[in-house]
Write a protein that holds these residues in place. Structure first.
Motif, PDB file in Angstrom:
ATOM      1  N   VAL A 139       0.945  -1.287  -0.378  1.00 38.61           N
ATOM      2  CA  VAL A 139       0.382  -0.393   0.401  1.00 38.61           C
ATOM      3  C   VAL A 139       0.961   1.117   0.016  1.00 38.61           C
ATOM      4  O   VAL A 139       1.770   1.262   0.344  1.00 38.61           O
ATOM      5  N   PHE A 140       0.448   1.985  -0.983  1.00 41.41           N
ATOM      6  CA  PHE A 140       1.192   3.355  -0.997  1.00 41.41           C
ATOM      7  C   PHE A 140       0.900   4.252   0.551  1.00 41.41           C
ATOM      8  O   PHE A 140      -0.423   5.447   0.328  1.00 41.41           O
ATOM      9  N   ASP A 141       2.324   5.000   0.524  1.00 47.57           N
ATOM     10  CA  ASP A 141       1.718   6.076   1.357  1.00 47.57           C
ATOM     11  C   ASP A 141       1.978   7.210   1.132  1.00 47.57           C
ATOM     12  O   ASP A 141       2.831   7.636   0.751  1.00 47.57           O
ATOM     13  N   PRO A 142       1.350   8.339   0.441  1.00 47.83           N
ATOM     14  CA  PRO A 142       1.038   9.405   0.104  1.00 47.83           C
ATOM     15  C   PRO A 142       2.034   9.974   0.171  1.00 47.83           C
ATOM     16  O   PRO A 142       2.358  11.636  -0.293  1.00 47.83           O
ATOM     17  N   TRP A 143       1.718  10.424   1.605  1.00 53.94           N
ATOM     18  CA  TRP A 143       2.457  11.584   1.927  1.00 53.94           C
ATOM     19  C   TRP A 143       4.644  11.190   2.413  1.00 53.94           C
ATOM     20  O   TRP A 143       4.833  12.494   2.271  1.00 53.94           O
ATOM     21  N   ARG A 144       4.760  10.636   2.521  1.00 56.84           N
ATOM     22  CA  ARG A 144       5.816   9.787   2.711  1.00 56.84           C
ATOM     23  C   ARG A 144       6.365   9.437   1.320  1.00 56.84           C
ATOM     24  O   ARG A 144       7.595   9.231   0.439  1.00 56.84           O
ATOM     25  N   LEU A 145       5.566   9.277   0.496  1.00 58.14           N
ATOM     26  CA  LEU A 145       5.798   8.632  -1.024  1.00 58.14           C
ATOM     27  C   LEU A 145       6.864   7.465  -1.093  1.00 58.14           C
ATOM     28  O   LEU A 145       8.119   7.377  -1.635  1.00 58.14           O
ATOM     29  N   GLU A 146       6.416   5.901  -0.815  1.00 62.95           N
ATOM     30  CA  GLU A 146       6.803   4.946   0.075  1.00 62.95           C
ATOM     31  C   GLU A 146       5.877   3.954   0.259  1.00 62.95           C
ATOM     32  O   GLU A 146       4.337   4.060   0.214  1.00 62.95           O
ATOM     33  N   TRP A 147       5.858   2.660  -0.202  1.00 60.43           N
ATOM     34  CA  TRP A 147       5.030   1.508   0.055  1.00 60.43           C
ATOM     35  C   TRP A 147       5.658   1.178   1.255  1.00 60.43           C
ATOM     36  O   TRP A 147       6.758   0.368   2.095  1.00 60.43           O
ATOM     37  N   ALA A 148       3.989  -0.220   1.731  1.00 61.12           N
ATOM     38  CA  ALA A 148       4.597  -0.198   2.760  1.00 61.12           C
ATOM     39  C   ALA A 148       4.018  -2.218   2.778  1.00 61.12           C
ATOM     40  O   ALA A 148       2.828  -1.724   1.816  1.00 61.12           O
ATOM     41  N   GLU A 149       4.064  -3.120   3.122  1.00 61.62           N
ATOM     42  CA  GLU A 149       3.908  -4.745   3.095  1.00 61.62           C
ATOM     43  C   GLU A 149       1.970  -4.373   4.075  1.00 61.62           C
ATOM     44  O   GLU A 149       1.915  -3.857   4.590  1.00 61.62           O
ATOM     45  N   ALA A 150       1.351  -4.762   2.905  1.00 61.67           N
ATOM     46  CA  ALA A 150       0.006  -4.706   3.219  1.00 61.67           C
ATOM     47  C   ALA A 150      -0.497  -6.116   2.789  1.00 61.67           C
ATOM     48  O   ALA A 150      -1.032  -6.644   2.098  1.00 61.67           O
ATOM     49  N   THR A 151      -1.462  -6.185   3.868  1.00 60.80           N
ATOM     50  CA  THR A 151      -2.757  -7.428   3.399  1.00 60.80           C
ATOM     51  C   THR A 151      -4.067  -6.976   2.106  1.00 60.80           C
ATOM     52  O   THR A 151      -4.118  -6.051   1.967  1.00 60.80           O
TER      53      THR A 151
ATOM     54  N   VAL B 198       7.353  11.028 -14.697  1.00 63.91           N
ATOM     55  CA  VAL B 198       7.252  11.582 -13.460  1.00 63.91           C
ATOM     56  C   VAL B 198       6.087  11.118 -12.342  1.00 63.91           C
ATOM     57  O   VAL B 198       7.369  10.861 -11.576  1.00 63.91           O
ATOM     58  N   ALA B 199       5.239  10.698 -12.951  1.00 62.71           N
ATOM     59  CA  ALA B 199       3.920   9.929 -12.278  1.00 62.71           C
ATOM     60  C   ALA B 199       4.745   8.749 -11.396  1.00 62.71           C
ATOM     61  O   ALA B 199       4.842   8.082 -10.589  1.00 62.71           O
ATOM     62  N   MET B 200       5.150   8.093 -11.913  1.00 63.33           N
ATOM     63  CA  MET B 200       6.243   6.844 -11.893  1.00 63.33           C
ATOM     64  C   MET B 200       7.664   6.217 -11.098  1.00 63.33           C
ATOM     65  O   MET B 200       7.742   5.956 -10.386  1.00 63.33           O
ATOM     66  N   HIS B 201       7.592   7.933 -11.207  1.00 66.84           N
ATOM     67  CA  HIS B 201       8.999   7.368 -10.496  1.00 66.84           C
ATOM     68  C   HIS B 201       8.780   8.445  -8.745  1.00 66.84           C
ATOM     69  O   HIS B 201       9.370   7.807  -7.956  1.00 66.84           O
ATOM     70  N   LEU B 202       7.365   9.408  -8.158  1.00 66.82           N
ATOM     71  CA  LEU B 202       6.951   9.938  -7.967  1.00 66.82           C
ATOM     72  C   LEU B 202       6.270   8.264  -6.931  1.00 66.82           C
ATOM     73  O   LEU B 202       6.431   8.832  -5.720  1.00 66.82           O
ATOM     74  N   LEU B 203       5.609   7.689  -7.837  1.00 66.11           N
ATOM     75  CA  LEU B 203       4.880   5.686  -6.597  1.00 66.11           C
ATOM     76  C   LEU B 203       6.062   5.011  -6.705  1.00 66.11           C
ATOM     77  O   LEU B 203       6.054   4.155  -6.731  1.00 66.11           O
ATOM     78  N   ARG B 204       7.636   5.506  -7.258  1.00 66.85           N
ATOM     79  CA  ARG B 204       8.767   4.354  -6.353  1.00 66.85           C
ATOM     80  C   ARG B 204       8.247   2.962  -8.123  1.00 66.85           C
ATOM     81  O   ARG B 204       8.861   2.119  -7.651  1.00 66.85           O
ATOM     82  N   MET B 205       8.068   3.316  -9.136  1.00 65.19           N
ATOM     83  CA  MET B 205       7.780   2.395  -9.972  1.00 65.19           C
ATOM     84  C   MET B 205       8.728   2.285 -11.083  1.00 65.19           C
ATOM     85  O   MET B 205       8.790   1.754 -11.941  1.00 65.19           O
ATOM     86  N   SER B 206      10.015   3.214 -11.473  1.00 62.84           N
ATOM     87  CA  SER B 206      10.733   3.462 -11.952  1.00 62.84           C
ATOM     88  C   SER B 206      12.168   3.196 -11.115  1.00 62.84           C
ATOM     89  O   SER B 206      12.548   3.633  -9.896  1.00 62.84           O
TER      90      SER B 206
END
Length: 208
Positions: free
Chosen positions: A20-32, A200-208
């Protein structure tokens, strides 16, 4: 890509598989993993998170010449408008030419525009800068702009733009360039504004 947007009781979350994406820290975290949700593009994901006031307003810079040609102005305005539609903050040098066109495009789409001026007083900003920041340090403000932005998109220019691109590369920023921009080693060339915005969007979502 399987980015899925979940909306429930006024809350919006973005999930990618078991993260799940944390839109304030721009990071992903493990989630169910959650069933359902709506599959979205990276650009639409950012726009939805911004509309829900969950996305942090990190700035993306648009750089280019004061003496811009018609094509550079068109591209700058398209990039500015696209950044605003994604819910992103536009940062630029605050002057005329490509910078003004980018701000105009963003402002017309309801976006926030910030001008980092080389001048000593804020009225030197173009009319589409919503937050003018007068530095009084002349061209040295290029280094601040390159450091402050999370990504930069160049739409043309000469020495000033080249210096911003080179500084941003030193700061490990994502630097993109549309066809009129100068060639700088390591800078990613993008054929269209849409391609640049997606990167840019992929970069901010840490997907590139």
């Amino acid at each position: 890509m399987d980015l899925r947007l979940h909306e429930q009781a006024g809350d919006v979350t973005l999930q990618h598989g078991a993260r799940v994406f944390d839109p304030w820290r721009l990071e992903w975290a493990e989630a169910t993993p959650r069933p359902g949700g709506v599959e979205v593009t990276p650009e639409a994901a950012l726009a939805a998170l911004s509309a829900a006031r969950k996305l942090r307003g990190v700035p993306v810079a648009v750089i280019g010449p004061r003496e811009a040609g018609a094509e550079e102005l068109r591209l700058a305005e398209a990039v500015g408008a696209g950044l605003a539609r994604c819910g992103l903050v536009l940062l630029c040098g605050g002057k005329n030419g490509a910078m003004e066109a980018a701000c105009r495009g963003a402002q017309r789409q309801g976006g926030l525009t910030i001008g980092l001026l080389p001048d000593e007083e804020w009225p030197a900003a173009n009319d589409h800068v919503m937050v003018p920041l007068a530095t009084g340090i002349g061209p040295a403000r290029n280094a601040i702009l390159a450091r402050a932005a999370v990504a930069l998109i160049a739409v043309g220019g000469a020495y000033g733009t080249i210096s911003e691109m080179a500084l941003a590369m030193q700061f490990n920023r994502l630097v993109l360039a549309l066809p009129p921009a100068p060639e700088v080693p390591g800078v990613v060339r993008c054929p269209t504004p849409e391609d640049a915005l997606r990167r840019v969007a992929m970069h901010l979502l840490r997907m590139s």
